[in-house]
Motif scaffolding. Structure first.
Motif, PDB file in Angstrom:
ATOM      1  N   HIS A  95       0.931  -1.192  -0.111  1.00  0.00           N
ATOM      2  CA  HIS A  95      -0.033  -0.013  -0.087  1.00  0.00           C
ATOM      3  C   HIS A  95       0.975   1.187   0.018  1.00  0.00           C
ATOM      4  O   HIS A  95       1.541   1.422   0.845  1.00  0.00           O
ATOM      5  N   THR A 136      -3.015  10.137  -7.125  1.00  0.00           N
ATOM      6  CA  THR A 136      -3.809   9.427  -6.233  1.00  0.00           C
ATOM      7  C   THR A 136      -4.953   8.627  -6.870  1.00  0.00           C
ATOM      8  O   THR A 136      -5.500   7.489  -6.452  1.00  0.00           O
ATOM      9  N   ASN A 137      -5.781   9.372  -7.778  1.00  0.00           N
ATOM     10  CA  ASN A 137      -6.627   8.885  -8.426  1.00  0.00           C
ATOM     11  C   ASN A 137      -6.316   7.667  -9.318  1.00  0.00           C
ATOM     12  O   ASN A 137      -6.921   6.800  -9.305  1.00  0.00           O
ATOM     13  N   TYR A 183      -5.451   4.487  -6.814  1.00  0.00           N
ATOM     14  CA  TYR A 183      -6.444   4.057  -5.807  1.00  0.00           C
ATOM     15  C   TYR A 183      -7.692   3.816  -6.422  1.00  0.00           C
ATOM     16  O   TYR A 183      -8.521   2.985  -5.847  1.00  0.00           O
ATOM     17  N   SER A 184      -8.221   4.548  -7.585  1.00  0.00           N
ATOM     18  CA  SER A 184      -9.380   4.471  -7.973  1.00  0.00           C
ATOM     19  C   SER A 184      -9.281   4.838  -9.672  1.00  0.00           C
ATOM     20  O   SER A 184     -10.176   5.817  -9.980  1.00  0.00           O
ATOM     21  N   PRO A 185      -8.566   4.284 -10.176  1.00  0.00           N
ATOM     22  CA  PRO A 185      -8.515   4.580 -11.708  1.00  0.00           C
ATOM     23  C   PRO A 185      -9.769   4.236 -12.477  1.00  0.00           C
ATOM     24  O   PRO A 185     -10.007   4.771 -13.645  1.00  0.00           O
ATOM     25  N   SER A 186     -10.842   3.712 -11.973  1.00  0.00           N
ATOM     26  CA  SER A 186     -12.109   3.379 -12.835  1.00  0.00           C
ATOM     27  C   SER A 186     -12.978   4.481 -12.784  1.00  0.00           C
ATOM     28  O   SER A 186     -13.758   4.624 -13.628  1.00  0.00           O
ATOM     29  N   HIS A 187     -12.656   5.503 -11.888  1.00  0.00           N
ATOM     30  CA  HIS A 187     -13.624   6.786 -11.935  1.00  0.00           C
ATOM     31  C   HIS A 187     -12.467   7.908 -11.947  1.00  0.00           C
ATOM     32  O   HIS A 187     -11.852   8.178 -10.730  1.00  0.00           O
ATOM     33  N   TRP A 214     -12.216  10.998 -10.855  1.00  0.00           N
ATOM     34  CA  TRP A 214     -12.619  12.089  -9.901  1.00  0.00           C
ATOM     35  C   TRP A 214     -11.718  13.275  -9.740  1.00  0.00           C
ATOM     36  O   TRP A 214     -12.309  14.136  -9.259  1.00  0.00           O
ATOM     37  N   SER A 272     -21.053  11.295 -15.088  1.00  0.00           N
ATOM     38  CA  SER A 272     -21.949  10.644 -14.256  1.00  0.00           C
ATOM     39  C   SER A 272     -23.070  11.315 -14.513  1.00  0.00           C
ATOM     40  O   SER A 272     -23.654  12.345 -13.710  1.00  0.00           O
TER      41      SER A 272
END
Length: 213
Positions: free
Chosen positions: A31, A74-75, A78-82, A84, A130
């Protein structure tokens, strides 16, 4: 002592960054969390350097770039699918822009241009990423206060501002009511409170002015 501020900030930041990287590697290599403290540590020497030189415009540009890179990294991690980060990075672009165009930032024209660009940007994001809920009305509502306030303050039309602002707020709550919970009419409650603004302006300003005469 002040001449060593930058050296202290740079060395302290570098030592702390190396420490967090080492702790991250030894305790939880799966992590990658060291980027969170590193982000704040990078702001320290950069801010000290440019603020001491009074280079506020370059400072805002560099800090904005660091923040934007941090958001996208960071995007991605940890959350490449969205994506943000596309929502969050946009306001930081305006920090150096407002400092660079120091004289224009007080004009209504820049407020209108900035509001239009902001509304278009978030509306496109809303439709493309979205589309399930028209959330773009919220940043649109906020950013339109920019030219609205500038115009009325510069022209000293405070009573007119209270009327238009109350109407604007009322329309906003009606729209939110319609798109969020159309089966329950709750917008009348905040609208009732907002209407006291122009009423109080009229009474305490115009009526008292007439009584003095």
């Amino acid at each position: 002592m002040h001449k060593y501020d930058l050296i202290f900030a740079s060395v302290g930041s570098l030592m702390s960054i190396l420490f967090f990287i080492l702790v991250n590697y030894l305790t939880s290599p799966s992590h990658i969390w060291f980027i969170y403290p590193v982000f704040f540590l990078l702001l320290w020497p950069v801010s000290v350097y440019f603020i001491k030189k009074r280079e506020y415009k370059i400072h805002s540009l560099c800090i904005s770039i660091i923040i934007i890179l941090y958001l996208f990294i960071t995007n991605f991690l940890y959350s490449p699918s969205h994506p943000w980060a596309l929502y969050a990075f946009y306001p930081f672009i305006w920090w150096p822009i407002m400092l660079i165009f120091e004289n224009a930032r007080k004009t209504v024209s820049l407020g209108l241009i900035g509001s239009f660009i902001t509304i278009m940007y978030y509306s496109i994001l809303n439709m493309a990423i979205s589309p399930g809920y028209p959330w773009a009305i919220y940043p649109s509502f906020i950013v339109l206060w920019w030219p609205l306030v500038l115009y009325h303050v510069r022209s000293n039309k405070f009573f007119q501002f209270s009327i238009l602002a109350s109407l604007y707020i009322s329309i906003f709550f009606i729209l939110v009511n319609m798109v969020s919970s159309p089966n329950e009419i709750w917008a009348v409650y905040p609208i009732f409170m907002v209407l006291w603004w122009p009423l109080s302006m009229y009474y305490y300003y115009f009526k008292r002015k007439e009584s003095i005469r």
